[in-house]
Design a protein around this motif. Structure first.
Motif, mmCIF file in Angstrom:
data_model
loop_
_atom_site.group_PDB
_atom_site.id
_atom_site.type_symbol
_atom_site.label_atom_id
_atom_site.label_comp_id
_atom_site.label_asym_id
_atom_site.label_seq_id
_atom_site.Cartn_x
_atom_site.Cartn_y
_atom_site.Cartn_z
ATOM 1 N N LEU A 141 0.836 -1.208 0.000
ATOM 2 C CA LEU A 141 0.000 0.000 0.000
ATOM 3 C C LEU A 141 0.869 1.256 0.000
ATOM 4 C CD1 LEU A 141 -3.059 0.898 0.331
ATOM 5 C CD2 LEU A 141 -2.447 1.311 2.724
ATOM 6 N N ALA A 142 1.885 1.247 0.854
ATOM 7 C CA ALA A 142 2.749 2.425 0.958
ATOM 8 C C ALA A 142 3.449 2.706 -0.367
ATOM 9 C CB ALA A 142 3.784 2.210 2.062
ATOM 10 N N VAL A 143 3.967 1.636 -0.995
ATOM 11 C CA VAL A 143 4.649 1.828 -2.274
ATOM 12 C C VAL A 143 3.668 2.316 -3.338
ATOM 13 C CG1 VAL A 143 5.920 0.679 -4.116
ATOM 14 C CG2 VAL A 143 6.432 0.153 -1.747
ATOM 15 N N ALA A 144 2.459 1.753 -3.322
ATOM 16 C CA ALA A 144 1.455 2.165 -4.303
ATOM 17 C C ALA A 144 1.142 3.651 -4.152
ATOM 18 C CB ALA A 144 0.192 1.325 -4.140
ATOM 19 N N ILE A 145 0.968 4.100 -2.897
ATOM 20 C CA ILE A 145 0.683 5.525 -2.678
ATOM 21 C C ILE A 145 1.859 6.375 -3.175
ATOM 22 C CG2 ILE A 145 0.278 7.309 -0.935
ATOM 23 C CD1 ILE A 145 -1.080 5.206 0.788
ATOM 24 N N THR A 146 3.056 5.976 -2.799
ATOM 25 C CA THR A 146 4.238 6.742 -3.211
ATOM 26 C C THR A 146 4.316 6.861 -4.725
ATOM 27 O OG1 THR A 146 5.406 5.861 -1.304
ATOM 28 C CG2 THR A 146 6.743 6.893 -2.994
ATOM 29 N N VAL A 147 4.158 5.744 -5.409
ATOM 30 C CA VAL A 147 4.292 5.758 -6.869
ATOM 31 C C VAL A 147 3.162 6.543 -7.519
ATOM 32 C CG1 VAL A 147 4.302 4.316 -8.936
ATOM 33 C CG2 VAL A 147 5.651 3.644 -6.964
ATOM 34 N N SER A 148 1.930 6.360 -7.006
ATOM 35 C CA SER A 148 0.817 7.071 -7.647
ATOM 36 C C SER A 148 0.908 8.574 -7.415
ATOM 37 C CB SER A 148 -0.526 6.536 -7.153
ATOM 38 O OG SER A 148 -0.647 6.814 -5.774
ATOM 39 N N LEU A 149 1.510 8.965 -6.281
ATOM 40 C CA LEU A 149 1.735 10.397 -6.063
ATOM 41 C C LEU A 149 2.751 10.940 -7.062
ATOM 42 C CD1 LEU A 149 1.996 10.842 -2.180
ATOM 43 C CD2 LEU A 149 0.310 11.841 -3.705
ATOM 44 N N THR A 150 3.656 10.080 -7.485
ATOM 45 C CA THR A 150 4.765 10.525 -8.329
ATOM 46 C C THR A 150 4.434 10.477 -9.811
ATOM 47 O OG1 THR A 150 6.142 9.466 -6.683
ATOM 48 C CG2 THR A 150 7.239 10.264 -8.629
ATOM 49 N N ILE A 156 7.974 8.708 -14.191
ATOM 50 C CA ILE A 156 8.245 8.630 -12.767
ATOM 51 C C ILE A 156 9.548 9.382 -12.495
ATOM 52 C CG2 ILE A 156 8.507 7.113 -10.789
ATOM 53 C CD1 ILE A 156 7.223 4.907 -12.418
ATOM 54 N N PRO A 157 9.465 10.677 -12.236
ATOM 55 C CA PRO A 157 10.699 11.423 -11.977
ATOM 56 C C PRO A 157 11.317 10.982 -10.650
ATOM 57 C CG PRO A 157 8.803 12.891 -12.260
ATOM 58 C CD PRO A 157 8.274 11.512 -12.124
ATOM 59 N N VAL A 158 12.614 10.734 -10.672
ATOM 60 C CA VAL A 158 13.283 10.141 -9.521
ATOM 61 C C VAL A 158 13.248 11.044 -8.290
ATOM 62 C CG1 VAL A 158 15.546 9.507 -8.666
ATOM 63 C CG2 VAL A 158 14.747 8.576 -10.808
ATOM 64 N N MET A 159 13.510 12.322 -8.481
ATOM 65 C CA MET A 159 13.533 13.231 -7.337
ATOM 66 C C MET A 159 12.172 13.274 -6.645
ATOM 67 S SD MET A 159 16.170 14.281 -6.205
ATOM 68 C CE MET A 159 15.786 15.482 -4.952
ATOM 69 N N THR A 160 11.118 13.378 -7.449
ATOM 70 C CA THR A 160 9.777 13.421 -6.888
ATOM 71 C C THR A 160 9.471 12.142 -6.134
ATOM 72 O OG1 THR A 160 9.320 14.407 -9.028
ATOM 73 C CG2 THR A 160 7.483 14.271 -7.494
ATOM 74 N N LEU A 161 9.932 11.034 -6.700
ATOM 75 C CA LEU A 161 9.702 9.739 -6.069
ATOM 76 C C LEU A 161 10.357 9.693 -4.690
ATOM 77 C CD1 LEU A 161 8.451 6.970 -6.638
ATOM 78 C CD2 LEU A 161 10.650 6.221 -7.477
ATOM 79 N N LEU A 163 11.102 12.230 -2.754
ATOM 80 C CA LEU A 163 10.401 13.131 -1.832
ATOM 81 C C LEU A 163 9.071 12.538 -1.412
ATOM 82 C CD1 LEU A 163 11.232 16.559 -3.486
ATOM 83 C CD2 LEU A 163 12.122 15.608 -1.370
ATOM 84 N N ALA A 164 8.338 11.970 -2.387
ATOM 85 C CA ALA A 164 7.053 11.364 -2.060
ATOM 86 C C ALA A 164 7.261 10.212 -1.073
ATOM 87 C CB ALA A 164 6.370 10.862 -3.331
ATOM 88 N N GLY A 165 8.340 9.441 -1.272
ATOM 89 C CA GLY A 165 8.648 8.333 -0.367
ATOM 90 C C GLY A 165 8.858 8.819 1.061
ATOM 91 N N VAL A 166 9.625 9.918 1.176
ATOM 92 C CA VAL A 166 9.865 10.484 2.503
ATOM 93 C C VAL A 166 8.547 10.952 3.136
ATOM 94 C CG1 VAL A 166 10.943 12.401 3.729
ATOM 95 C CG2 VAL A 166 12.225 11.156 2.000
ATOM 96 N N ALA A 167 7.722 11.643 2.337
ATOM 97 C CA ALA A 167 6.455 12.163 2.858
ATOM 98 C C ALA A 167 5.548 11.029 3.312
ATOM 99 C CB ALA A 167 5.769 13.007 1.791
ATOM 100 N N VAL A 168 5.423 10.003 2.468
ATOM 101 C CA VAL A 168 4.556 8.875 2.811
ATOM 102 C C VAL A 168 5.071 8.178 4.075
ATOM 103 C CG1 VAL A 168 3.802 6.585 2.056
ATOM 104 C CG2 VAL A 168 3.653 8.515 0.500
ATOM 105 N N SER A 169 6.393 8.010 4.157
ATOM 106 C CA SER A 169 6.973 7.369 5.337
ATOM 107 C C SER A 169 6.631 8.144 6.604
ATOM 108 C CB SER A 169 8.499 7.292 5.214
ATOM 109 O OG SER A 169 8.841 6.446 4.162
ATOM 110 N N MET A 170 6.726 9.472 6.514
ATOM 111 C CA MET A 170 6.437 10.278 7.697
ATOM 112 C C MET A 170 4.971 10.168 8.096
ATOM 113 S SD MET A 170 8.751 13.587 6.877
ATOM 114 C CE MET A 170 8.771 14.476 8.407
#
Lengths: 347, 440
Positions: A141-150, A156-161, A163-170
């Motif tokens: 679920l977490a990965v899906a949210i991260t990727v769909s945000l990106t 799939i821009p790497v930088m956005t990915l 940042l989105a990963g960090v945000a989702v983790s938090m």
């Protein structure tokens, strides 16, 4: 010169294979319950059904210790280490950043949330399968949210990915902490136990649970290694030679995430393996992923089982959990890398 | 229409937007197989975007690009990669891949997803690495080679892709002169074999030397498109690059050449200056005057004389006569007419013989005469004293000033500075005027 390089690479593989076998045997033989080496081999031969081992005099205790306690623990360690090593290498390739690790796209925080949910609901007592499945669902679920945000327009821009990963983790971390504050102490302890990853009390069920997804994941990732090579040259370069960049990134991310999540759900979160192992292997073998990924599988297994064995031997009868051992060994190395990359940047 | 049917690349009404900024507008061109096209233009004109659009890496706002009768937007990634190879600028390869591994990436479009590189792929990679002279670097990390070596490794990769169309975005950046030419020369060679190449080039002269056609991109559009001599013209350079330049055929190389100069001298003095020169004496003088934007005429020079070449390069209205022949009456007359029309005349540090003595005689007609004397007349007189005699008569005239060539250059600079100062003061006066008006 090429022959020499190849020779060196092959011998490195052989050395790592021998070391792994050695560590496994050592881990089997040593522990709080004294089992003679001959008895150890006897148990193994007897259980596998090799001829000639049937007549050995073995106590039920010896069989239990070797076959039902130590061996599953080691096998889980091998699987988890291999999974984390390979996924780490793949993610570092996908992100084009050698400091990326599986935790960075939300795998660990998702798994933690899943685990804490399972514990809060009180279903963990019913079956040992509940918590792993909750953890797996959480990380996917977490990965899906991260990727769909990106995802934007098929890219799939790497930088956005990142940042989105960090945000989702938090975010997931906050929810996890929120749930934890409402838990009673007994359950809190259970969660803490899981958070600091460990291999103790792993049983054959855990091996069965992990073996399929982990082996499949590693195999597919090794199959895609040549594509990963081209992807690592850079997005533009990859597109210029016809790599379907977004699709490939998505596939690699997904497989690496599932592989990692499977590992996490049988062992809890174990840090630094996915970071250090690929890094060391890349320094020794170069960036060619067709060689690098198998090497990472081997080295990851070696590192994790090695850490676990050390953790068991340092202060008997107590054990240091493997998650703590990897962090203790990994952090200095990580800081060394960081410092070196700074110096490299300045010169 | 016929041309369109044969065309290998057709861009129609192409517009590209990146973010909110329109980069290219209404781009139209066709490319025939075998053409070697240089894309030139100032920084930020959209050259790279144009190349990327052809490769299908930029979404179009309007229009279409067809390669080999097929729209690029409808091709799959691998089809595109087998049709065109694209070398981008500033490639950053991390993780320490070796040169051979990078070149092998060029074979990607020919492999099925489960395949490893075959022996023939390795051979091809080695062949092209040998071509660009990087065989020795095969096992070296691309991060550890020099900028030029990396560029040649990437070129080998592009060639290993074996496509009919090659797109190169400033491949000569960071390269030594030898390899700059080498890359152009190779492209020219592959184009002769029927491949088509587009190259974004900063060096206009190199592009003009090797390319069969140039496309000048400026102000979001194609400003000029055609043979190098049609595209590289003084007005085009001025309009696109804001460059003050003289365009001419270099007599030594036989190639198109460009002489650029400081554009601060743009102020038109509208003064006409006539230069009496010839015999290698006045090239520098003509150039100095041209760069200060004087309107120039010259005479009477000899055919093939370096003064004539310089004058032609700067498009000076120049009179020339055959070498080793005395100046005939008609030319002498024209020379005098030009002198009469000029505000002042410069007499170069000439050597005098029978053939050009008339230039000295004509100098008497000048309204105002500057004589450049770098060496005494005695050393330059090959007429048995006649020239020296005339020269001393000239010197006696009140409208004559004598100086050396360096003095002349300094004097020209002083003049132009004064003129600029005057223009500035005028502007300030105007500003002061409007300000005092406001306070009133």
């Amino acid at each position: 010169m090429i022959a020499e390089v190849r020779h060196r690479k092959i011998s490195l593989f052989i050395i790592m294979g021998l070391l792994l076998a050695g560590v496994i045997l050592m881990s089997l033989a040593w522990g709080q319950v004294q089992v003679p080496v001959a008895a150890m081999f006897g148990v193994l031969g007897n259980q596998v059904g090799l001829p000639g081992f049937q007549n050995m005099a073995l106590t039920p205790e010896q069989t239990a210790v070797i076959w039902h306690i130590r061996l599953p623990r080691i096998l889980v360690g091998v699987l988890v280490g291999a999974a984390l090593g390979v996924s780490g290498a793949v993610l570092q390739g996908v992100f084009g950043n050698s400091l990326a690790d599986p935790g960075i796209i939300g795998v660990s925080s998702g798994a933690a949330l899943g685990a804490v949910t399972a514990i809060a609901l009180g279903v963990t007592a019913n079956s040992i399968y509940y918590m792993p499945f909750f953890a797996l669902a959480g990380s996917v679920l977490a990965v899906a949210i991260t990727v769909s945000l990106t995802m934007r327009a098929g890219k799939i821009p790497v930088m956005t990915l990142l940042l989105a990963g960090v945000a989702v983790s938090m975010l997931l971390g906050a929810i996890t902490s929120g749930i934890l504050t409402f838990m009673n102490e007994y359950r809190l302890r259970e969660f803490l136990f899981w958070m600091v990853g460990g291999l103790d009390y792993r049983r054959w069920e855990h091996v069965y649970l992990a073996v399929g997804p982990v082996l499949c994941g590693i195999l597919v990732l090794c199959f895609l290694a040549r594509h990963l090579n081209v992807l690592v040259l850079g997005e533009q370069e990859a597109r210029a030679v016809g790599v379907p960049v977004a699709a490939l990134r998505l596939i690699l991310l997904f497989i690496a995430a599932v592989t990692t999540a499977t590992a996490v759900c049988v062992s809890g979160t174990i840090g630094f393996v996915g970071l250090i192992v690929p890094h060391m292997m890349r320094m020794l073998l170069g960036p060619e992923h067709r060689i690098l990924l198998p090497a990472c599988a081997l080295a990851g297994a070696l590192f994790l089982v090695g850490c676990d064995t050390l953790g068991r031997l340092i202060i008997p009868p107590a054990e240091i959990r493997v998650g703590i051992m990897t962090a203790l060994l990994g952090t200095p190395y990580f800081l060394f890398l960081l410092r070196r990359s700074h110096q490299g940047g300045e010169s | 229409m016929m041309a369109n049917e044969q065309a290998f690349v057709i861009a129609e009404d192409l517009s590209v937007r990146l973010g909110h900024k329109i980069i290219l507008e209404n781009i139209n061109f066709t490319i025939q197989p075998g053409e070697f096209i240089g894309i030139i233009g100032p920084n930020g004109a959209g050259k790279t975007t144009l190349l990327r659009s052809l490769r299908g890496l930029c979404p179009f706002l309007t229009g279409s690009v067809k390669v080999n009768h097929q729209p690029v937007t409808s091709m799959t990634d691998k089809q595109l990669a087998r049709m065109m190879a694209y070398m981008q600028q500033d490639v950053n390869i991390s993780f320490g891949f070796t040169a051979l591994e990078v070149v092998l990436a060029g074979r990607y479009p020919y492999l099925e997803w489960w395949q490893n590189e075959r022996e023939e792929d390795r051979q091809l990679a080695r062949k092209y690495m040998e071509f660009t002279g990087v065989t020795a670097l095969a096992d070296k990390s691309v991060q550890r080679v020099s900028g030029g070596e990396r560029q040649r490794i990437l070129l080998a990769k592009v060639l290993a892709q074996e496509t009919p169309l090659i797109l190169l975005d400033e491949p000569t950046a960071n390269l030594d002169l030898v390899y700059q030419e080498e890359i152009f020369r190779y492209c020219q060679a592959v184009c002769h074999q029927g491949k088509t190449a587009l190259i974004v080039a900063h060096d206009i002269k190199l592009a003009a030397k090797f390319c069969s056609r140039l496309i000048l991109v400026a102000g979001k559009q194609i400003m000029a498109d055609g043979k190098p001599e049609e595209v590289i013209t003084v007005p085009n350079l001025k309009k696109s690059y804001g460059l003050q330049a003289a365009v001419f055929t270099n007599p030594v190389t036989g190639h198109l050449d460009i002489h650029t100069y400081d554009s601060s001298a743009e102020i038109d003095t509208s003064q006409i200056v006539h230069v009496l020169g010839g015999g290698d004496s006045s090239g520098a003088v003509i150039r100095m005057l041209y760069e200060k934007a004087y309107r120039l005429s010259g005479g009477v020079f000899q055919h093939g004389d370096s003064d004539t070449i310089v004058a032609r390069a700067f498009a000076v209205d120049v009179l020339t006569g055959p070498a080793f022949c005395p100046i005939d009456e008609a030319l002498g007359q024209q020379n005098r007419t030009k002198i009469a029309a000029a505000d002042w005349t410069v007499l170069g540090n000439l050597c005098y013989g029978e053939q050009n003595l008339d230039n000295l005689k004509a100098a008497f007609e000048a309204r105002r005469l500057i004589i450049l004397e770098d060496s005494p007349i005695g050393e330059r007189d090959f007429t048995g004293g006649e020239a020296a005699n005339l020269y001393s008569q000239l010197l006696a005239k009140p409208e004559v000033t004598v100086m050396t060539t360096p003095e002349f250059a300094a004097w020209l600079n002083r003049l132009s500075r004064e003129k600029e100062r005057l223009v500035d003061e005028e502007k300030q006066d105007q500003n002061a005027g409007t300000e005092s008006y406001r306070t009133m």
